[in-house]
Design a protein around this motif. Structure first.
Motif, mmCIF file in Angstrom:
data_model
loop_
_atom_site.group_PDB
_atom_site.id
_atom_site.type_symbol
_atom_site.label_atom_id
_atom_site.label_comp_id
_atom_site.label_asym_id
_atom_site.label_seq_id
_atom_site.Cartn_x
_atom_site.Cartn_y
_atom_site.Cartn_z
ATOM 1 N N GLU A 98 0.822 -1.359 0.101
ATOM 2 C CA GLU A 98 0.067 0.002 -0.121
ATOM 3 C C GLU A 98 0.757 1.346 -0.002
ATOM 4 N N MET A 99 2.197 1.252 0.487
ATOM 5 C CA MET A 99 2.865 2.463 0.880
ATOM 6 C C MET A 99 3.421 2.764 -0.566
ATOM 7 N N THR A 100 4.137 1.736 -0.976
ATOM 8 C CA THR A 100 4.742 2.018 -2.406
ATOM 9 C C THR A 100 3.781 2.485 -3.257
ATOM 10 N N ARG A 101 2.813 1.890 -3.437
ATOM 11 C CA ARG A 101 1.661 2.318 -4.311
ATOM 12 C C ARG A 101 1.302 3.771 -4.303
ATOM 13 N N PHE A 102 0.923 4.260 -3.023
ATOM 14 C CA PHE A 102 0.713 5.690 -2.617
ATOM 15 C C PHE A 102 1.832 6.433 -2.939
ATOM 16 N N LEU A 103 3.046 6.233 -2.695
ATOM 17 C CA LEU A 103 4.055 7.114 -2.882
ATOM 18 C C LEU A 103 4.681 7.068 -4.399
ATOM 19 N N LEU A 104 4.251 6.027 -5.106
ATOM 20 C CA LEU A 104 4.423 5.899 -6.644
ATOM 21 C C LEU A 104 3.395 6.949 -7.271
ATOM 22 N N ASN A 105 2.053 7.050 -6.638
ATOM 23 C CA ASN A 105 1.148 7.749 -7.136
ATOM 24 C C ASN A 105 1.265 9.221 -6.748
ATOM 25 N N ALA A 106 2.309 9.532 -5.728
ATOM 26 C CA ALA A 106 2.320 11.027 -5.536
ATOM 27 C C ALA A 106 3.720 11.470 -6.083
#
Length: 526
Positions: A235-243
């Protein structure tokens, strides 16, 4: 018949022994290095909500977070959610070290997986955490780091204290894999967290972030066990990638220095045994070559002796015949031919003992055998030279060796190295010379890592021992190096030894063991 009491004691003892057997044969668990957890904790911040209304600045609440960049902080969405309801509120970031905090703004917000990204409104110098992208195993030890409010309350901290840098709290637990919340992917664990821990990191044994602590179980009775949930790395890596954020990550397994040192001792013992075996094989080859050369020398000497003996005997016979012929020619009145025969006889008489006394000695077989081996060595092809520049520098590519390394936060890309015999690296960096060989201690500005780089020309091994340090220790090492800077390349051996001595003094400020050890095998570059 035995009495009941001894029998009962025997049965109890047997039961205890049987219960202990699984523990005796259970695999050992990797213990965390406190220095790794302490280093990772310097990336943890307190996230404070401040009301800047007419009544002045008021602390409304706080949570935790951790840096994913020098000016970026990851936390829980529910920590900063009140800002959406009250425009008079601001969010502040209070680091664990330093003298002051920073104001920040929300740049990404995702309530569906309880994550938020904050960016400092001024230039910051936070220590970014490293995210572990590998698998999280069931039962592994984990550490929750953050700012639980009950600890602040027990210490009697006031709102002003909460807005001043202070070390975070660390708790330990274990992962209970296989269970996740329904709304988003989480890690279930037993490292205690409290109100205020929300948004703080969940760390592995090497201090890498494996999750973001979010919430815990609710119990109606004090007898129930407590469990806690952290937002997963997926969840964290997907969130940071989208940001649009590229965080510092690693997938290297966590290894202890004790394990690494034991493996290194085993490797060195194996290398010594291999070297000894190679030397034995080389000695056997030399002996075989010498034996073959000795047989060849024996044949040469024997043939040469026989030839000399034959020449001596033939010369003697011919000398006698020539002498007899000279006498007969003289009797026939052929004086001129007689003189020629006499001269030939005299020459042959001299040649005969000369051939006898110049025959090779049996004792010369050994020396001739050595000459044969030397002639064979001269005719063997020479090894290909390393790639060198006109200045005598060797240009190499140093490839990371994971079996000999301990990695917690750093990248492991290949290292280009140009080495000169006087300790000059890459044409500009002078290494110091000491009892442990060539090394260089560096503590760059703007970083929280001091590195001892070393190179062993004998084994072509480049190594970096990295220490993750607090600001005060880094400042002290930088001040030491500034007082005694490294000489320019080519200053000579005495200058290199002075640098080695001054670096040894600076090493006294470093911990006994590094947080990381990166080992590279170097070979000539093509």
């Amino acid at each position: 018949m035995a009495s009941p009491a001894p029998v009962k004691r025997f049965l109890v003892l047997a039961a205890l022994l049987l219960a202990a057997l699984p523990l005796a044969f259970a695999p050992t668990r990797l213990a965390a290095d406190p220095a790794d957890i302490a280093a990772a904790s310097r990336s943890v911040v307190r996230v404070v909500l401040i009301d800047r209304g007419l009544g002045g600045v008021t602390l409304v609440g706080h949570g935790s977070g951790f840096a994913v960049g020098p000016d970026l902080v990851l936390t829980n969405a529910h920590v900063v959610a009140p800002l959406a309801e009250d425009s008079s509120m601001s969010v502040g970031i209070v680091p664990s070290q330093g003298k002051s905090g920073y104001f920040a703004k929300i740049v990404a917000f995702s309530p569906k997986n309880d994550l938020a990204l904050l960016r400092l409104t001024e230039k910051g110098a936070l220590s970014p955490a490293t995210l572990f992208t590998g698998a999280v195993t069931d039962g592994e030890d984990v550490y929750a780091v953050g700012y639980p409010g009950n600890v602040d309350q027990a210490q009697g901290l006031n709102p002003a204290d909460l807005m001043s840098p202070v070390a975070p709290v660390k708790t330990r637990g274990a992962v209970s894999a296989g269970r996740s919340s329904k709304g988003f992917e989480t890690i279930l664990h037993t490292a205690p967290i409290g109100s205020g821990n929300s948004g703080g990191p969940l760390l592995d044994n090497c201090g890498r972030v494996i999750g973001t602590n979010s919430f815990g179980t609710v119990s109606d009775t004090s007898a129930d066990s407590e469990f806690y949930f952290a937002v997963s790395m997926r969840e964290m890596t997907r969130f940071l990638l989208n940001a649009g954020v590229t965080a510092r990550t690693t997938g290297e397994p966590c290894r202890s220095l004790a394990e690494l040192d034991a493996a290194e001792r085993e490797r060195q013992a194996g290398a010594r045994a291999q070297t000894e075996e190679q030397q034995r094989l080389e000695a056997d080859k030399r002996d075989a070559r010498l034996q073959a050369a000795t047989r060849q020398a024996e044949m040469e000497v024997i043939v040469s002796r026989e030839n000399h003996l034959a020449l001596a005997g033939l010369s003697l016979i011919l000398a006698i015949l020539c002498g007899a012929a000279a006498i007969w020619l003289a009797q026939q009145g052929r004086k001129r031919d007689s003189k020629i025969g006499s001269a030939l006889s005299a020459v042959l008489l001299i040649l005969s003992p000369a051939a006898w006394f110049t025959r090779p000695s049996i004792a010369g077989i050994d020396s001739r055998a050595k000459e044969i081996v030397a002639e064979q060595d001269e005719g063997a092809p020479a090894p290909a030279p390393a790639a060198t520049s006109p200045a005598g520098e060797t240009t190499m590519t140093c490839v990371f060796n994971p079996q000999r390394s301990r990695v917690t936060v750093s990248a492991t890309t290949d290292v280009p190295l140009t080495w000169r015999g006087d300790g000059c690296a890459n044409g500009r960096t002078q290494f110091g010379l000491g009892g442990e060989g060539w090394s260089r201690l560096v503590a760059p500005q703007g970083e929280d890592t001091a590195t001892i780089a070393s190179y062993d020309p004998a084994t072509h091994t480049y190594r970096e021992d990295r220490f993750l340090l607090d600001q005060d220790t880094m400042s002290k090492i930088r001040a030491d190096r500034a007082r005694d800077p490294a000489p320019a390349c080519g200053a000579g051996e005495e200058a290199a030894r002075r640098l080695g001595d001054s670096q040894a003094a600076s090493r006294a400020s470093l911990p006994a063991q590094p947080n990381e050890r990166l080992v590279y095998d170097c070979s000539p570059a093509r």
